[in-house]
Design an enzyme around this catalytic site. Structure first.
Site, short mmCIF file in Angstrom:
data_model
loop_
_atom_site.label_atom_id
_atom_site.label_comp_id
_atom_site.label_asym_id
_atom_site.label_seq_id
_atom_site.Cartn_x
_atom_site.Cartn_y
_atom_site.Cartn_z
N ASP A 60 -9.93 -4.71 -4.36
CA ASP A 60 -9.16 -3.85 -3.47
C ASP A 60 -9.70 -2.42 -3.54
O ASP A 60 -9.49 -1.72 -4.53
CB ASP A 60 -7.69 -3.87 -3.87
CG ASP A 60 -6.77 -3.21 -2.86
OD1 ASP A 60 -7.25 -2.34 -2.11
OD2 ASP A 60 -5.58 -3.56 -2.83
N HIS B 203 -7.57 -5.58 0.26
CA HIS B 203 -6.37 -4.80 0.59
C HIS B 203 -5.59 -5.38 1.76
O HIS B 203 -4.36 -5.49 1.71
CB HIS B 203 -6.78 -3.36 0.91
CG HIS B 203 -5.65 -2.37 0.84
ND1 HIS B 203 -5.03 -2.04 -0.34
CD2 HIS B 203 -5.01 -1.65 1.81
CE1 HIS B 203 -4.07 -1.16 -0.11
NE2 HIS B 203 -4.04 -0.91 1.18
N SER C 14 0.82 -1.20 0.00
CA SER C 14 0.00 0.00 0.00
C SER C 14 0.86 1.26 0.00
O SER C 14 1.62 1.49 -0.93
CB SER C 14 -0.94 -0.05 1.21
OG SER C 14 -1.88 0.99 1.19
#
Length: 424
Positions: A368, A399, A197
C-alpha cells in the site's frame, strides 16, 4: 497543472475524432456497464434495496449528504437490525466507492436456506454485503465532494472561503455531526465506523481531540489506516518537491476535481473501449500500488466514473504539508496564520496517544503506497490501548484493493465480518 492541461487537450481531441472514424469505432467497441452513470441512490435501488438521502448541517454551516441503505427484507419481516455502521470514503472519494466493485450485491433473504449466494461476487460491494447481513448502513460524503457542495450561507461557485477547508474541518465538524445524526435517527447509543484511507484518518483525529466520542464508536475499523504519511510512496509525494508548487496550491485554493465532461470522456469514450481498458487500469496502479490480477478491467469505466468525488485543493495540500513535516499536524497557515489560529508559530500535532478507545481495528496490507507499512507502525506505536491488528495475506493487495479488488471478500471483508461480531 501543465500536464493536466495537456491531458485535457488530448482527451478533447479524442472526443472529437473517435466518433467520426468508423474503423476506430469497430476496433474500440465498448459495452459500458450501466453502473457507469448511476447516482448513489440509483446504484442502491438497482440492487433492490431502498435508498434514503439525508442531509446533515455541521456547526460551521456545511451541508453533508448521507446515503442510507434500507434492506426491504428486514423491513418487511420487521427484523431488528444489528447496529448502525458508518462507511466513510477516502481522499477524493464518495459514497459510491462502497457500491461499485461488482454488479452484484442484491438484497436477499439470508435467513432462507434455499438462497444461494456467491460471496466472491456478491460480497465485493461492502455496503450491500453489510446491509444484507443485517447492519444499518450509512454512507456520508465529506465536505467539498460532489454530493456535499452545499452550505447555509456560502456559495461554492462564488465564495472562495467555501474551499478553505481540509481534513481538520472533517475531524472537528463532519465526524461529530454524522455520528450524532445517525445515533439520533436510529436510537442506538453507539455505532460502528469503517473508514477507508482518509476515512480512517479523520476518525483517528477526532478520537484524539474529542474523547467524549470514544463510547459512541464501537468498533472503529480502519481500512488502509492513515494518520502519519511521511513514508508515503505514491507519486503525490513528488509534488511536494516541485519548487513553489505548495505555495501555488495554497494561494489558488479552490476545488480539486475534474470537470464532469472530462470524467465522462475518460470513463466512457476512452476507458470504456475494450482495447484501452488495461491501459486505464494500469494508470491507477501508478498511484495506488500494483495488483493487476485483482483488478476487474471490464469495470474500468465504472471505476473511473466514480473515482473522483472531489475535495478542496487545501485538503490535498494538507497531506503534502504532513509529508514534509513528517508528523500528523493540523493545517499550516503560515507564520501569521498559525499565530492567529493556534497561538504558535507552527501547527499543533494530533496527539494520538490521547486516544482512549479499546475498540480499534487496523486492517492493513504490505503493498500500500499510501498507508505505508512504516507509517502504520508509527501509528500503532502511538495507540496506547489494546487494538486489533489484521494484516492482509495477499502480498500484492494495494490501497484501492480495499474497495475494488476481485478477492476483497476473501482477503478483507470476510475476516472483518468475524471481527465485527465481537463488538455486537
Amino acid at each position: 497543472m501543465i500536464l493536466l492541461l495537456k491531458l485535457c487537450s488530448i482527451v478533447f481531441v479524442l472526443k472529437l475524432l473517435l466518433p467520426r472514424v468508423c474503423h476506430c469505432q469497430l476496433l474500440f467497441s465498448s459495452n459500458v456497464d450501466p453502473d457507469f452513470s448511476r447516482t448513489p441512490c440509483e446504484l442502491i435501488e438497482s440492487r433492490k434495496f431502498i435508498c434514503e438521502e439525508h442531509f446533515v448541517t455541521t456547526d460551521d454551516g456545511y451541508i453533508l449528504a448521507l446515503h442510507h441503505i434500507i434492506n426491504p427484507v428486514y423491513k418487511r419481516l420487521g427484523k431488528k437490525l444489528i447496529k448502525p455502521l458508518v462507511l466513510q470514503h477516502g481522499l477524493l472519494g464518495s459514497s459510491t466507492h462502497f457500491l461499485t466493485n461488482s454488479n452484484g450485491g442484491f438484497a436477499a433473504d439470508w435467513t432462507n436456506e434455499t438462497v444461494s449466494v456467491d460471496l466472491t461476487v456478491e460480497g465485493r460491494n461492502l455496503a450491500f454485503l453489510l446491509a444484507n447481513i443485517g447492519y444499518d448502513v450509512w454512507m456520508p460524503n465529506s465536505r467539498g465532494n460532489k454530493y456535499s457542495k452545499n452550505h447555509t450561507t456560502l456559495d461554492p461557485n462564488q465564495d472562495s472561503s467555501f474551499w478553505q477547508i481540509s481534513f481538520d474541518e472533517m475531524i472537528s465538524y463532519d465526524c461529530p455531526a454524522v455520528i450524532d445524526y445517525v445515533l439520533s435517527k436510529t436510537g442506538f447509543d453507539h455505532l460502528g465506523w469503517i473508514g477507508h484511507s482518509q476515512g480512517s484518518l479523520i476518525m483517528f483525529g477526532m478520537l484524539a481531540e474529542r474523547p467524549e466520542y470514544t463510547d459512541k464508536v464501537k468498533p472503529f475499523v480502519a481500512l488502509a489506516p492513515i494518520a502519519h504519511v511521511e513514508h508515503i510512496k505514491s507519486p503525490i509525494r513528488y509534488i511536494t518537491l516541485i519548487p513553489g508548487a505548495m505555495r501555488l496550491v495554497k494561494t489558488l485554493g479552490g476545488e480539486l476535481s475534474l470537470p464532469s465532461f472530462l470524467l465522462d470522456i475518460l470513463s466512457e469514450k476512452v476507458c470504456g473501449r475494450r482495447i484501452v481498458r488495461q491501459v486505464c487500469g494500469s494508470a491507477l496502479f501508478l498511484l495506488c500500488g500494483y495488483d493487476p490480477d485483482q483488478f476487474n478491467y471490464t469495470r474500468t469505466p465504472v471505476y473511473y466514473s466514480h473515482a473522483m468525488g472531489g475535495t478542496s485543493a487545501w485538503n490535498l495540500l494538507h497531506f503534502g504539508q504532513n509529508i514534509l513535516n513528517r508528523n500528523f499536524l493540523k493545517f499550516d497557515y503560515g507564520f501569521f496564520g498559525n499565530i492567529f489560529r493556534y497561538g504558535s508559530l507552527y501547527p499543533p500535532a494530533y496527539n494520538l496517544e490521547a486516544i482512549q478507545s479499546e475498540n480499534i481495528v487496523l486492517i492493513r496490507s504490505n503493498n500500500d503506497p499510501f498507508a505505508d507499512s512504516q507509517d502504520v507502525q508509527i501509528l500503532k506505536a502511538s495507540l496506547k490501548h489494546p487494538h486489533i491488528d489484521f494484516l492482509v495475506q495477499d502480498q500484492k493487495f494495494n490501497h484501492l484493493d480495499f474497495i475494488w479488488a476481485k478477492n476483497v471478500y476473501e482477503q478483507v471483508y470476510g475476516p472483518m465480518l468475524g471481527i465485527l461480531e465481537r463488538f455486537n
